[in-house]
Design a protein around this motif. Structure first.
Motif, PDB file in Angstrom:
ATOM      1  N   GLN A 217       0.894  -1.059  -0.026  1.00 20.76           N
ATOM      2  CA  GLN A 217       0.177   0.364  -0.016  1.00 20.76           C
ATOM      3  C   GLN A 217       0.587   1.613  -0.144  1.00 20.76           C
ATOM      4  O   GLN A 217       1.852   1.261   0.953  1.00 20.76           O
ATOM      5  CB  GLN A 217      -0.484  -0.287   1.306  1.00 20.76           C
TER       6      GLN A 217
ATOM      7  N   VAL B 206       1.675   3.953   3.737  1.00 20.97           N
ATOM      8  CA  VAL B 206       1.414   3.546   4.811  1.00 20.97           C
ATOM      9  C   VAL B 206       1.885   4.741   6.454  1.00 20.97           C
ATOM     10  O   VAL B 206       2.872   5.081   6.309  1.00 20.97           O
ATOM     11  CB  VAL B 206       1.729   2.453   5.325  1.00 20.97           C
TER      12      VAL B 206
ATOM     13  N   HIS C  40       1.326  -5.375   7.957  1.00 17.25           N
ATOM     14  CA  HIS C  40       1.966  -4.950   6.359  1.00 17.25           C
ATOM     15  C   HIS C  40       3.413  -5.764   6.692  1.00 17.25           C
ATOM     16  O   HIS C  40       4.051  -5.959   6.470  1.00 17.25           O
ATOM     17  CB  HIS C  40       1.892  -3.794   6.704  1.00 17.25           C
TER      18      HIS C  40
END
Length: 230
Positions: free
Chosen positions: A67, A70, A85
């Motif tokens: 992503q 973050v 994550h």
């Protein structure tokens, strides 16, 4: 204040980092490596602080493949997301990404002097893994969790290292520190400090474990170390 810059693009995904430049416009380079909460306001604030101290600071977005950018809070929800994550992180691929970040930082004409890497928690672990990169002149690791998983890489370390450990750290206990440091010091110049009574994350003012005194002392030691090697 810093700004986001593109390090590399793969298809539609951009690997970026937060870049902070010192007031005089140039200085030694410093790769600043995040905790599991991403390049959040705390990490960006650290980048700005070290830029104010004269360093060209780049904080790469380590989780970019999962992503972009973050930036999580130190809350229960944020921590749960952070660990997801972290659990999905490919350390071999991440090392390649960070090598690209070093190359990107070194290409700036405003980087004058050596380049160092400094990280916290996950970033403290990643910083040590970069210690084999000959482009780095120094590494600073704050309570790097998981270092014991990489003992096979210790013989490859090249540059001087500075470690900050919390005396009461549930993620890297002193027994692990005592086992690791002689191996590292047998390979390369390495100094470590233990902050008695402190817990993991003592450098972060947004966490319950924060210690102003220990954070100030660790930063003073870090700046002295960087001033000798960069």
């Amino acid at each position: 204040m810093g700004q986001w810059v593109a390090i590399r693009q793969e298809d539609q995904n951009v690997f970026s980092g937060y870049l902070a430049v010192p007031p005089k416009g140039y200085g030694p380079g410093l790769l600043l490596l995040q905790e599991i909460w991403g390049v959040n306001p705390h990490i960006r604030s650290l980048a700005d602080q070290y830029a104010a101290d004269g360093y060209v600071v780049l904080a790469p977005d380590v989780f970019w493949r999962q992503q972009n950018r973050v930036a999580l809070e130190y809350s229960q929800v944020g921590t749960e997301q952070a660990y997801r994550h972290y659990g999905a992180l490919d350390f071999v691929q991440t090392a390649q990404d960070l090598a690209a970040a070093i190359e990107h930082l070194s290409a700036y004409p405003i980087v004058q002097g050596g380049i160092g890497a400094m990280g916290f928690c996950l970033g403290g672990r990643l910083a040590v893994l970069l210690g084999a990169d000959r482009r780095l002149s120094a590494v600073v690791s704050y309570y790097g969790s998981g270092l014991g998983n990489h003992q096979d890489l210790i013989p490859d370390l090249k540059c001087p290292l500075l470690f900050h450990f919390a005396g009461d750290d549930h993620l890297i206990p002193l027994s692990e520190v005592d086992a690791l440091m002689p191996q590292i010091q047998a390979t390369v110049e390495a100094t470590h400090f233990i902050y008695d009574g402190q817990k993991h994350g003592f450098n972060c003012p947004e966490r319950a474990s924060y210690s102003q005194r220990s954070a100030a002392l660790a930063k003073a030691r870090t700046l002295e170390f960087l001033s000798r090697h960069l």
